[in-house]
Design an enzyme around this catalytic site. Structure first.
Site, mmCIF file in Angstrom:
data_model
loop_
_atom_site.group_PDB
_atom_site.id
_atom_site.type_symbol
_atom_site.label_atom_id
_atom_site.label_comp_id
_atom_site.label_asym_id
_atom_site.label_seq_id
_atom_site.Cartn_x
_atom_site.Cartn_y
_atom_site.Cartn_z
ATOM 1 N N ALA A 1 19.758 14.102 14.898
ATOM 2 C CA ALA A 1 21.071 13.967 14.041
ATOM 3 C C ALA A 1 20.698 14.048 12.446
ATOM 4 N N ASP B 1 0.774 -7.870 9.840
ATOM 5 C CA ASP B 1 1.474 -7.194 10.190
ATOM 6 C C ASP B 1 3.124 -7.590 10.292
ATOM 7 N N LEU B 2 4.287 -6.818 10.000
ATOM 8 C CA LEU B 2 5.369 -7.294 10.136
ATOM 9 C C LEU B 2 5.709 -7.755 11.646
ATOM 10 N N TYR C 1 16.093 4.919 12.518
ATOM 11 C CA TYR C 1 15.355 4.387 11.190
ATOM 12 C C TYR C 1 16.671 3.611 10.345
ATOM 13 N N GLY D 1 4.630 9.792 0.122
ATOM 14 C CA GLY D 1 3.776 10.118 1.393
ATOM 15 C C GLY D 1 3.927 11.430 1.360
ATOM 16 N N GLU E 1 19.983 5.484 3.575
ATOM 17 C CA GLU E 1 20.164 6.396 4.931
ATOM 18 C C GLU E 1 20.912 5.508 6.089
ATOM 19 N N PHE F 1 7.058 13.591 3.440
ATOM 20 C CA PHE F 1 8.235 13.630 2.985
ATOM 21 C C PHE F 1 8.895 15.110 2.357
ATOM 22 N N ALA G 1 7.750 -0.787 6.160
ATOM 23 C CA ALA G 1 8.902 -0.308 7.005
ATOM 24 C C ALA G 1 7.852 0.808 7.845
ATOM 25 N N SER H 1 18.488 0.796 2.469
ATOM 26 C CA SER H 1 18.444 2.453 2.558
ATOM 27 C C SER H 1 19.756 3.178 2.304
ATOM 28 N N THR I 1 0.752 -1.171 -0.224
ATOM 29 C CA THR I 1 0.036 -0.186 0.026
ATOM 30 C C THR I 1 0.759 1.292 0.086
HETATM 31 P P1 NAP Z 1 6.047 3.992 2.316
HETATM 32 O O1 NAP Z 1 5.338 4.632 1.259
HETATM 33 O O2 NAP Z 1 6.076 4.630 3.736
HETATM 34 O O3 NAP Z 1 5.548 2.510 2.435
HETATM 35 C C1 NAP Z 1 5.610 1.794 3.728
HETATM 36 C C2 NAP Z 1 4.752 0.608 3.284
HETATM 37 O O4 NAP Z 1 4.942 -0.105 4.528
HETATM 38 C C3 NAP Z 1 3.303 0.871 3.593
HETATM 39 O O5 NAP Z 1 2.532 0.001 2.725
HETATM 40 C C4 NAP Z 1 2.744 0.644 5.262
HETATM 41 O O6 NAP Z 1 1.531 0.244 5.189
HETATM 42 C C5 NAP Z 1 3.780 -0.529 5.390
HETATM 43 N N1 NAP Z 1 3.942 -0.798 6.579
HETATM 44 C C6 NAP Z 1 4.427 0.009 7.626
HETATM 45 N N2 NAP Z 1 4.626 -0.628 8.958
HETATM 46 C C7 NAP Z 1 4.100 -1.829 8.781
HETATM 47 C C8 NAP Z 1 3.992 -3.129 9.594
HETATM 48 N N3 NAP Z 1 4.181 -3.051 10.940
HETATM 49 N N4 NAP Z 1 3.338 -4.454 8.905
HETATM 50 C C9 NAP Z 1 3.255 -4.386 7.700
HETATM 51 N N5 NAP Z 1 3.209 -3.209 6.896
HETATM 52 C C10 NAP Z 1 3.715 -2.063 7.305
HETATM 53 O O7 NAP Z 1 7.567 3.594 1.998
HETATM 54 P P2 NAP Z 1 8.028 3.625 0.626
HETATM 55 O O8 NAP Z 1 8.708 4.962 0.088
HETATM 56 O O9 NAP Z 1 7.248 3.077 -0.464
HETATM 57 O O10 NAP Z 1 9.249 2.816 0.688
HETATM 58 C C11 NAP Z 1 9.358 1.338 0.656
HETATM 59 C C12 NAP Z 1 10.502 0.642 1.334
HETATM 60 O O11 NAP Z 1 11.740 0.949 0.970
HETATM 61 C C13 NAP Z 1 10.436 1.073 2.944
HETATM 62 O O12 NAP Z 1 10.913 0.066 3.433
HETATM 63 C C14 NAP Z 1 11.477 2.196 3.094
HETATM 64 O O13 NAP Z 1 12.156 2.141 4.192
HETATM 65 C C15 NAP Z 1 12.471 1.767 2.063
HETATM 66 N N6 NAP Z 1 13.272 2.747 1.285
HETATM 67 C C16 NAP Z 1 12.423 3.842 0.869
HETATM 68 C C17 NAP Z 1 13.163 4.866 0.007
HETATM 69 C C18 NAP Z 1 12.456 5.744 -0.627
HETATM 70 O O14 NAP Z 1 13.111 6.820 -1.016
HETATM 71 N N7 NAP Z 1 11.260 5.873 -0.857
HETATM 72 C C19 NAP Z 1 14.560 4.719 -0.221
HETATM 73 C C20 NAP Z 1 15.189 3.606 0.485
HETATM 74 C C21 NAP Z 1 14.718 2.751 1.206
HETATM 75 P P3 NAP Z 1 0.408 1.602 5.400
HETATM 76 O O15 NAP Z 1 0.074 1.803 3.983
HETATM 77 O O16 NAP Z 1 -0.686 0.812 6.070
HETATM 78 O O17 NAP Z 1 0.934 2.773 6.302
HETATM 79 N N1 GDD Z 2 10.293 15.187 5.951
HETATM 80 C C1 GDD Z 2 11.021 16.571 5.880
HETATM 81 N N2 GDD Z 2 9.772 17.419 6.512
HETATM 82 N N3 GDD Z 2 12.055 16.727 5.593
HETATM 83 C C2 GDD Z 2 12.511 17.856 5.907
HETATM 84 C C3 GDD Z 2 11.752 19.098 6.106
HETATM 85 C C4 GDD Z 2 10.469 18.792 6.491
HETATM 86 O O1 GDD Z 2 9.635 19.605 6.588
HETATM 87 N N4 GDD Z 2 12.544 19.977 6.041
HETATM 88 C C5 GDD Z 2 13.666 19.781 5.707
HETATM 89 N N5 GDD Z 2 13.865 18.439 5.414
HETATM 90 C C6 GDD Z 2 15.151 17.660 5.055
HETATM 91 C C7 GDD Z 2 15.319 16.557 6.204
HETATM 92 O O2 GDD Z 2 16.083 16.953 7.459
HETATM 93 C C8 GDD Z 2 16.133 15.755 5.003
HETATM 94 O O3 GDD Z 2 17.580 16.164 5.232
HETATM 95 C C9 GDD Z 2 15.810 15.790 3.927
HETATM 96 O O4 GDD Z 2 14.713 17.043 3.720
HETATM 97 C C10 GDD Z 2 15.128 14.961 3.130
HETATM 98 O O5 GDD Z 2 14.008 14.292 4.307
HETATM 99 P P1 GDD Z 2 12.745 13.164 3.792
HETATM 100 O O6 GDD Z 2 12.230 13.731 2.647
HETATM 101 O O7 GDD Z 2 12.059 13.001 5.006
HETATM 102 O O8 GDD Z 2 13.598 12.066 3.504
HETATM 103 P P2 GDD Z 2 14.884 11.213 4.023
HETATM 104 O O9 GDD Z 2 15.999 11.399 3.277
HETATM 105 O O10 GDD Z 2 15.027 11.752 5.655
HETATM 106 O O11 GDD Z 2 14.314 9.719 3.981
HETATM 107 C C11 GDD Z 2 13.747 9.178 3.092
HETATM 108 O O12 GDD Z 2 15.094 8.756 1.984
HETATM 109 C C12 GDD Z 2 15.599 7.584 2.714
HETATM 110 C C13 GDD Z 2 16.739 7.104 1.738
HETATM 111 O O13 GDD Z 2 17.760 8.048 1.788
HETATM 112 C C14 GDD Z 2 12.883 8.010 3.414
HETATM 113 O O14 GDD Z 2 12.104 7.814 2.011
HETATM 114 C C15 GDD Z 2 13.413 6.898 3.831
HETATM 115 O O15 GDD Z 2 12.531 5.840 3.953
HETATM 116 C C16 GDD Z 2 14.648 6.409 2.737
HETATM 117 O O16 GDD Z 2 15.402 5.371 3.419
#
Ligand code: NAP
Ligand code: GDD
Length: 324
Positions: free
Chosen positions: A285, A64-65, A154, A190, A133, A193, A88, A131, A11
């Site tokens: 941090a 659920d995970l 995380y 989402g 991260e 972000f 996650a 990730s 989802t």
């Molecule tokens: P996302 O939009 O936040 O989706 C997270 C998914 O995990 C949702 O379907 C959520 O369900 C589900 N979930 C959360 N907690 C759960 C639990 N306890 N049991 C079962 N399902 C659960 O994340 P995404 O951006 O698609 O990212 C997908 C994966 O890649 C994540 O693991 C994320 O950490 C990793 N990742 C993302 C990025 C990025 O930039 N997007 C980069 C590197 C790694 P609900 O819809 O019910 O909340």
């Molecule tokens: N979310 C958010 N909201 N971030 C902000 C904001 C705000 O209002 N203002 C500044 N930022 C800065 C954060 O401090 C961070 O340095 C950067 O924007 C990106 O934040 P996010 O978009 O929340 O992403 P992320 O880099 O912390 O994490 C995402 O990318 C990871 C891969 O590197 C997530 O998708 C993680 O799940 C993923 O693993």
């Protein structure tokens, strides 16, 4: 016979694009659904298939995970050939508020799945959503050989999952791979972000629904790519003859400030007139700079990203303007 895949996190942003891709490739796709008091299936509504129809190719299961026995039951029932672990608690800022829950799901979800696969003797390929991260404070460029230095609960939980995945590969010979993905975005990202917060903010300001956008650190550097290209990379990793770990990234770097500029200027607005600082969006941090080197994925999988941050910002602003 179509191939059977299981997606945790179906989802979410990536899960929805991956489900689309696998259905196009004629897979039968099973997804885990968290029980919630309101619908959380908005991103996959267009893929929904009535379970009363004969042989639906998309099937959802409550799970659920955090519930290991449910995972065992489902894996045994479904017998997937490919398991994509995308679920996650994925928000870095929130992980400082909920470190224990983040560890229970983002950290322990993968060993629960891996152990379930091993216990029932399932022959399948396993993808772990690792990730960038995890690199945290280690300076760029980052690739598969870069040491991890996570800067959040995380990031630390993802490092745990990364090593568990490698350990099951090395200890039990499982086809288990880590995709180490840098930030990837889309109109389905989402809303909390930073990229989507900005593009939705632009659309609401343009529509007169708000007059300010509150953000934290604008100096952070990220390597932003386009989510559908990244899920294609996940699939490619599981089709290769050997299991390995791969970075997916564009290799391009932009600050949050530059993403603001791309987004606001696309509709002729000056971001400096609307953006305000709010310290609640700072992290305990910060990860200052993530810039990936995806040459291994390029050489082995032929994976090459096309959409870069300026185009991504335009695409997301247009989608948000249409929605608002
Ligand atoms: P996302 O939009 O936040 O989706 C997270 C998914 O995990 C949702 O379907 C959520 O369900 C589900 N979930 C959360 N907690 C759960 C639990 N306890 N049991 C079962 N399902 C659960 O994340 P995404 O951006 O698609 O990212 C997908 C994966 O890649 C994540 O693991 C994320 O950490 C990793 N990742 C993302 C990025 C990025 O930039 N997007 C980069 C590197 C790694 P609900 O819809 O019910 O909340
Ligand atoms: N979310 C958010 N909201 N971030 C902000 C904001 C705000 O209002 N203002 C500044 N930022 C800065 C954060 O401090 C961070 O340095 C950067 O924007 C990106 O934040 P996010 O978009 O929340 O992403 P992320 O880099 O912390 O994490 C995402 O990318 C990871 C891969 O590197 C997530 O998708 C993680 O799940 C993923 O693993």
């Amino acid at each position: 016979m179509s191939k059977v895949a299981l997606i945790t996190g179906i989802t979410g942003q990536d899960g929805s694009y991956l489900a689309e891709l696998l259905l196009e490739k004629d897979y039968t796709v099973h997804g885990l659904l968290r029980r919630a008091s309101s619908f959380n299936t908005g991103r996959i509504e267009h893929l929904y298939q009535d379970p009363h129809e004969p042989h639906p190719r998309l099937r959802l299961h409550y799970a659920d995970l955090a519930d290991g026995s449910r995972l065992v039951t489902l894996l045994e029932q479904i017998q997937p050939k490919e398991v994509y672990n995308l679920a996650a608690q994925s928000h870095v800022r929130v992980s400082f508020d909920e470190p224990e829950y983040t560890g229970l799901t983002t950290g322990l979800g993968s060993p629960r799945l891996l152990e379930a696969i091993r216990m029932i003797g399932l022959e399948c390929r396993f993808y772990q959503a690792s990730s960038s991260e995890m690199f945290g404070a280690t300076p760029p460029p980052q690739n598969e050989r870069t040491p991890f230095w996570p800067r959040s609960p995380y990031g630390a939980s993802k490092v745990d999952s990364y090593w568990m995945t490698r350990n099951y590969r090395e200890a039990y010979g499982m086809f288990a791979v880590n995709g180490i993905l840098f930030n990837h975005e889309s109109p389905r990202r989402g809303l909390t972000f930073v990229t989507r917060k900005i593009t939705r903010g632009v659309a609401e300001i343009l529509a007169g629904k708000r007059d300010a956008l509150y953000l934290g650190n604008l100096d952070a550097v990220r390597d932003w790519g386009y989510a559908p290209e990244y899920v294609a990379g996940m699939w490619a990793m599981l089709q290769h003859t050997e299991p390995d770990d791969y970075v997916l990234a564009t290799g391009t770097a932009h600050t949050v400030r530059e993403f603001l500029e791309f987004s606001f200027s696309h509709v002729g607005l000056d971001w400096q007139k609307y953006v305000r600082f709010d310290e609640r969006y700072l992290r305990a941090a910060e990860v200052d700079s993530l810039i990936g080197d995806a040459s291994h994925a390029g050489a082995v999988l032929g994976w090459v990203p096309k959409v870069l941050a300026p185009e991504l910002a335009r695409m997301m602003v247009e989608a948000d303007c249409a929605a608002v």
